[in-house]
Design an enzyme around this catalytic site. Structure first.
Site, PDB file in Angstrom:
ATOM      1  N   TRP A 101       0.831  -1.210   0.000  1.00 48.76           N
ATOM      2  CA  TRP A 101       0.000   0.000   0.000  1.00 48.76           C
ATOM      3  C   TRP A 101       0.857   1.248   0.000  1.00 48.76           C
ATOM      4  O   TRP A 101       0.529   2.235  -0.659  1.00 48.76           O
ATOM      5  CB  TRP A 101      -0.981  -0.013   1.172  1.00 48.76           C
ATOM      6  N   ASP A 171      -1.298   6.515   6.664  1.00 51.53           N
ATOM      7  CA  ASP A 171      -2.410   5.633   6.296  1.00 51.53           C
ATOM      8  C   ASP A 171      -2.582   4.647   7.450  1.00 51.53           C
ATOM      9  O   ASP A 171      -1.712   3.818   7.697  1.00 51.53           O
ATOM     10  CB  ASP A 171      -2.052   4.902   4.991  1.00 51.53           C
ATOM     11  N   LYS A 195     -11.527  -2.094   7.268  1.00 51.83           N
ATOM     12  CA  LYS A 195     -10.657  -3.001   8.002  1.00 51.83           C
ATOM     13  C   LYS A 195     -11.115  -3.095   9.462  1.00 51.83           C
ATOM     14  O   LYS A 195     -11.388  -4.167   9.965  1.00 51.83           O
ATOM     15  CB  LYS A 195      -9.195  -2.540   7.934  1.00 51.83           C
TER      16      LYS A 195
END
Ligand SMILES: *Cc1c(COP(=O)(O)O)cnc(C)c1O
Length: 361
Positions: A101, A171, A195
């Site tokens: 990511w 993030d 998540k």
């Protein structure tokens, strides 16, 4: 019909209590005569839902008044672009690349300016967090970027990098609300909800007010402007209304459980059961540096791909869902977010012990 132990990395398990409440309110939300899915985002009743959600999040994270909370869409991926579009004044930013990511975010930022990769753990398949105490921070960097918890690889920054005074952007998709955070250490925190917080479709951004600009990079879509979204209290256009409503319920659930310090203790206890077993097992092994282990995502392997496949097949049949590792790394991964009860982890470890005994000659 029943619920099974769901170890999915995301979209992931949600608190059963929240799902039941939402089911009860599905046809008629608190006497409104309609579902939250059916109401105007500008109605009085919805206004209370989004305002309460924001306030509960502020309470949980102790967000200071000089930070705005934004409810956005487009997943973490749109933020990979929105971050540079809004913050790259000098067109320079520094990225610490600790997984897939962060790699994507770094590549995306290179479309908008010069994104320096100032540290990486790619040399050992992202199995550790690099030393970030004295990095070559660019003098002109508009910000330093991290992915705080690496969902795929199972590592977490337990200590934030030394940004040498530059704005930190993080993030936190897969560790959001898993433990307390000092918001004042960041310029911008963002995470996708699917998540640890709610359904897919919601992204939450927490941004320091002085970083809001009237002049993002030329060509920035209006809905990607943090300033526009902040000025409109996340209602510039239709927000992901139903998702925000579920997030709000999860915030209330977290408060009822004692807040983020209590969640941290619970999550530590939960993860320890699995990590302790991985450390003593002769068959299963954790894959990341111990000091960098995530409390949320626990990858592990047997060292034999055939045995891994057998484990995944048998665990699935026994009611343990989504234990297959990410397609880029293989092996197994147990994601044990806030809503995974300790009983789920205990049951998994019991199953692993049994599997080990049965498959050891
Ligand atoms: C899942 C994940 C992403 C990608 O999220 P999308 O909503 O699919 O864009 C980005 N960062 C982290 C840390 C993630 O866990």
């Amino acid at each position: 019909m029943g619920r099974i132990w769901n170890f999915s990395a995301g979209p992931a398990v949600l608190p059963e209590e929240v799902l039941k409440e939402a089911a009860d309110e599905m046809l008629d939300y608190q006497g409104s005569g309609m579902s939250v899915m059916e109401m105007s985002h500008r109605s009085k009743v919805y206004d209370k839902i989004i305002k309460d959600a924001e306030q509960d999040l502020r309470d949980l994270l102790e967000i200071p008044d000089n930070y705005k909370v934004l409810f956005l869409q487009g997943g973490a991926h749109l933020q990979f672009a929105a971050v540079p579009m809004n913050l790259m004044k000098n067109k320079v930013a520094d990225y610490i690349v600790t997984g897939q990511w962060a790699t994507r975010a770094w590549k995306e930022a290179n479309k908008y300016g010069k994104a320096n990769k100032i540290a990486s753990s790619e040399d050992k398949t992202f199995s550790y967090i690099p030393d970030c105490s004295d990095l070559p921070i660019d003098e002109n960097a508009d910000y330093v970027y991290i992915c705080e918890n690496n969902t795929i690889y199972g590592t977490k920054f337990h200590e934030l990098p030394n940004t040498k005074g530059k704005v930190l952007v993080s993030d936190v998709s897969s560790c959001f609300l898993s433990e307390p955070m000092d918001v004042t250490k960041y310029g911008l925190i963002y995470g996708g909800a699917q998540k640890n917080i709610g359904p897919a479709g919601v992204v939450i951004a927490i941004i320091r007010e002085d970083l809001l600009t009237d002049e993002p990079l030329p060509g920035t879509p209006t809905i990607c402007s943090y300033k526009v979204q902040a000025d409109a209290d996340s209602l510039y256009n239709t927000p992901p209304c139903y998702g925000i409503y579920i997030c709000g319920k999860v915030f209330k659930w977290l408060k009822k459980r004692g807040g983020l310090q209590a969640m941290k203790e619970y999550n530590e206890k939960k993860a320890k059961i699995l990590y302790d077993f991985l450390d003593e097992s002769k068959m299963f092994k954790g894959t990341v540096a111990k000091k960098d282990r995530s409390l949320m995502n626990v990858p592990f392997v047997t060292g034999d791909p055939d045995l891994d496949a057998k484990f995944i097949k048998e665990s699935t049949a026994a009611g343990f869902a989504n234990l297959k590792g990410h397609r880029s790394v293989g092996g197994m991964r147990a994601s044990i977010y806030n809503a995974m009860p300790i009983e789920g982890v205990e049951a998994l470890v019991e199953f692993m012990k049994k599997f080990e005994a049965e498959n050891t000659k």
